[in-house]
Motif scaffolding. Structure first.
Motif, PDB file in Angstrom:
ATOM      1  N   LYS A   1       0.873  -1.172   0.000  1.00  0.00           N
ATOM      2  CA  LYS A   1       0.000   0.000   0.000  1.00  0.00           C
ATOM      3  C   LYS A   1       0.906   1.216   0.000  1.00  0.00           C
ATOM      4  O   LYS A   1       1.835   1.308   0.803  1.00  0.00           O
ATOM      5  CB  LYS A   1      -0.903   0.027   1.226  1.00  0.00           C
ATOM      6  CG  LYS A   1      -1.832   1.238   1.252  1.00  0.00           C
ATOM      7  CD  LYS A   1      -2.764   1.198   2.440  1.00  0.00           C
ATOM      8  CE  LYS A   1      -3.703   2.396   2.407  1.00  0.00           C
ATOM      9  NZ  LYS A   1      -4.640   2.356   3.550  1.00  0.00           N
ATOM     10  N   GLY A   2       0.631   2.123  -0.915  1.00  0.00           N
ATOM     11  CA  GLY A   2       1.473   3.306  -1.006  1.00  0.00           C
ATOM     12  C   GLY A   2       0.767   4.456  -1.681  1.00  0.00           C
ATOM     13  O   GLY A   2      -0.413   4.381  -2.011  1.00  0.00           O
ATOM     14  N   ARG A   3       1.552   5.519  -1.880  1.00  0.00           N
ATOM     15  CA  ARG A   3       1.023   6.748  -2.466  1.00  0.00           C
ATOM     16  C   ARG A   3       1.809   7.128  -3.708  1.00  0.00           C
ATOM     17  O   ARG A   3       3.041   7.165  -3.669  1.00  0.00           O
ATOM     18  CB  ARG A   3       1.163   7.906  -1.468  1.00  0.00           C
ATOM     19  CG  ARG A   3       0.379   7.747  -0.214  1.00  0.00           C
ATOM     20  CD  ARG A   3       0.790   8.779   0.835  1.00  0.00           C
ATOM     21  NE  ARG A   3       2.018   8.320   1.488  1.00  0.00           N
ATOM     22  CZ  ARG A   3       3.079   9.071   1.698  1.00  0.00           C
ATOM     23  NH1 ARG A   3       3.119  10.319   1.327  1.00  0.00           N
ATOM     24  NH2 ARG A   3       4.143   8.576   2.305  1.00  0.00           N
ATOM     25  N   LEU A   4       1.084   7.425  -4.773  1.00  0.00           N
ATOM     26  CA  LEU A   4       1.726   8.030  -5.939  1.00  0.00           C
ATOM     27  C   LEU A   4       1.976   9.490  -5.593  1.00  0.00           C
ATOM     28  O   LEU A   4       1.119  10.150  -4.995  1.00  0.00           O
ATOM     29  CB  LEU A   4       0.820   7.926  -7.163  1.00  0.00           C
ATOM     30  CG  LEU A   4       0.526   6.512  -7.647  1.00  0.00           C
ATOM     31  CD1 LEU A   4      -0.495   6.538  -8.774  1.00  0.00           C
ATOM     32  CD2 LEU A   4       1.797   5.824  -8.087  1.00  0.00           C
ATOM     33  N   LEU A   5       3.142   9.994  -5.922  1.00  0.00           N
ATOM     34  CA  LEU A   5       3.479  11.384  -5.643  1.00  0.00           C
ATOM     35  C   LEU A   5       3.000  12.239  -6.809  1.00  0.00           C
ATOM     36  O   LEU A   5       3.648  12.310  -7.861  1.00  0.00           O
ATOM     37  CB  LEU A   5       4.981  11.541  -5.420  1.00  0.00           C
ATOM     38  CG  LEU A   5       5.529  10.751  -4.244  1.00  0.00           C
ATOM     39  CD1 LEU A   5       7.037  10.911  -4.143  1.00  0.00           C
ATOM     40  CD2 LEU A   5       4.847  11.168  -2.946  1.00  0.00           C
ATOM     41  N   THR A   6       1.849  12.860  -6.628  1.00  0.00           N
ATOM     42  CA  THR A   6       1.249  13.631  -7.722  1.00  0.00           C
ATOM     43  C   THR A   6       1.940  14.980  -7.928  1.00  0.00           C
ATOM     44  O   THR A   6       1.620  15.684  -8.880  1.00  0.00           O
ATOM     45  CB  THR A   6      -0.261  13.815  -7.496  1.00  0.00           C
ATOM     46  OG1 THR A   6      -0.476  14.403  -6.211  1.00  0.00           O
ATOM     47  CG2 THR A   6      -0.975  12.461  -7.574  1.00  0.00           C
TER      48      THR A   6
ATOM     49  N   GLY B   1       4.202  10.672 -11.527  1.00  0.00           N
ATOM     50  CA  GLY B   1       3.214  10.220 -10.550  1.00  0.00           C
ATOM     51  C   GLY B   1       1.807  10.625 -10.953  1.00  0.00           C
ATOM     52  O   GLY B   1       0.863   9.831 -10.858  1.00  0.00           O
ATOM     53  N   ARG B   2       1.641  11.876 -11.416  1.00  0.00           N
ATOM     54  CA  ARG B   2       0.335  12.334 -11.913  1.00  0.00           C
ATOM     55  C   ARG B   2      -0.089  11.515 -13.119  1.00  0.00           C
ATOM     56  O   ARG B   2      -1.241  11.098 -13.238  1.00  0.00           O
ATOM     57  CB  ARG B   2       0.400  13.813 -12.314  1.00  0.00           C
ATOM     58  CG  ARG B   2       0.313  14.778 -11.182  1.00  0.00           C
ATOM     59  CD  ARG B   2       0.114  16.224 -11.653  1.00  0.00           C
ATOM     60  NE  ARG B   2       1.092  16.673 -12.638  1.00  0.00           N
ATOM     61  CZ  ARG B   2       2.320  17.110 -12.342  1.00  0.00           C
ATOM     62  NH1 ARG B   2       2.727  17.135 -11.093  1.00  0.00           N
ATOM     63  NH2 ARG B   2       3.128  17.521 -13.296  1.00  0.00           N
ATOM     64  N   GLU B   3       0.865  11.284 -14.042  1.00  0.00           N
ATOM     65  CA  GLU B   3       0.562  10.496 -15.241  1.00  0.00           C
ATOM     66  C   GLU B   3       0.161   9.077 -14.869  1.00  0.00           C
ATOM     67  O   GLU B   3      -0.791   8.526 -15.421  1.00  0.00           O
ATOM     68  CB  GLU B   3       1.778  10.464 -16.171  1.00  0.00           C
ATOM     69  CG  GLU B   3       2.105  11.801 -16.785  1.00  0.00           C
ATOM     70  CD  GLU B   3       3.448  11.789 -17.520  1.00  0.00           C
ATOM     71  OE1 GLU B   3       4.085  10.723 -17.644  1.00  0.00           O
ATOM     72  OE2 GLU B   3       3.866  12.881 -17.958  1.00  0.00           O
TER      73      GLU B   3
END
Length: 184
Positions: free
Chosen positions: A91-96, A101-103
């Motif tokens: 479980k993690g976070r995309l760095l937008t 990360g946004r793409e």
């Protein structure tokens, strides 16, 4: 499975129910399933990641979240990486704030990217009577979002979608293409 210049093996995971993208940036699901043969004939055994995860925690290191196994393209942070009875759950976070990360978030939400894949080194393995490589200890380095996963059991899906039928159809097309290529 293929080997990168930095000596890591790659194992792709796709289709696992419960792999989701939520809140536009949170990714979670199984990056590896125990006891399931991938298209290269490898089978990860329960407990294969335990020593590596303990060593990383003791050293203050973490599993990297990369784009397509490219070490020059980190796109987020895995907040949780753990084994359970089914496999390796992440479980993690995309760095937008990072363009890629946004793409990645947009591509996952649209269904264009669906796969998880691990980058690892084999520490211990053996062959079974079917010729499959049984992986009993792995040094985990990274878990990537990828276009073409190798193991047809887990994919990333946007929350609220029902991709099972589409994913099954796509997996069937890949299997058929592999059979056609092998027959040539």
């Amino acid at each position: 499975m293929r080997t990168m210049d930095y000596g890591l093996e790659l194992k792709f995971q796709q289709g696992a129910p419960g792999v989701t993208l939520t809140d536009g940036a949170v990714v979670e699901g199984y990056a590896s399933l125990f006891g399931v043969a991938d298209q290269g004939g490898d089978v990860v055994q329960a407990g294969a990641y335990a020593a590596s995860l303990r060593a990383m925690a003791a050293a203050g290191r973490s599993v990297k979240l990369l784009w397509q196994h490219d070490p020059g393209q980190p796109i987020g942070i895995w907040d949780e990486v753990r084994e359970d009875g089914r496999g390796l759950w992440v479980k993690g976070r995309l760095l937008t704030d990072v363009a890629r990360g946004r793409e990645a978030a947009a591509l996952i939400a649209a269904g264009a990217i669906e796969g998880l894949s691990i980058g690892y080194r084999t520490v211990k393995a053996a062959r079974d009577s079917k010729g499959q490589r049984l992986l009993t200890e792995l040094e985990l380095w990274e878990v990537s979002l990828v276009t073409f996963p190798m193991l047809p059991e887990a994919r990333v899906a946007a929350k609220g979608t029902e991709p099972a039928a589409l994913l099954g159809e796509l997996a069937g097309l890949f299997d058929e293409a592999r059979r056609v290529m092998a027959a040539r």
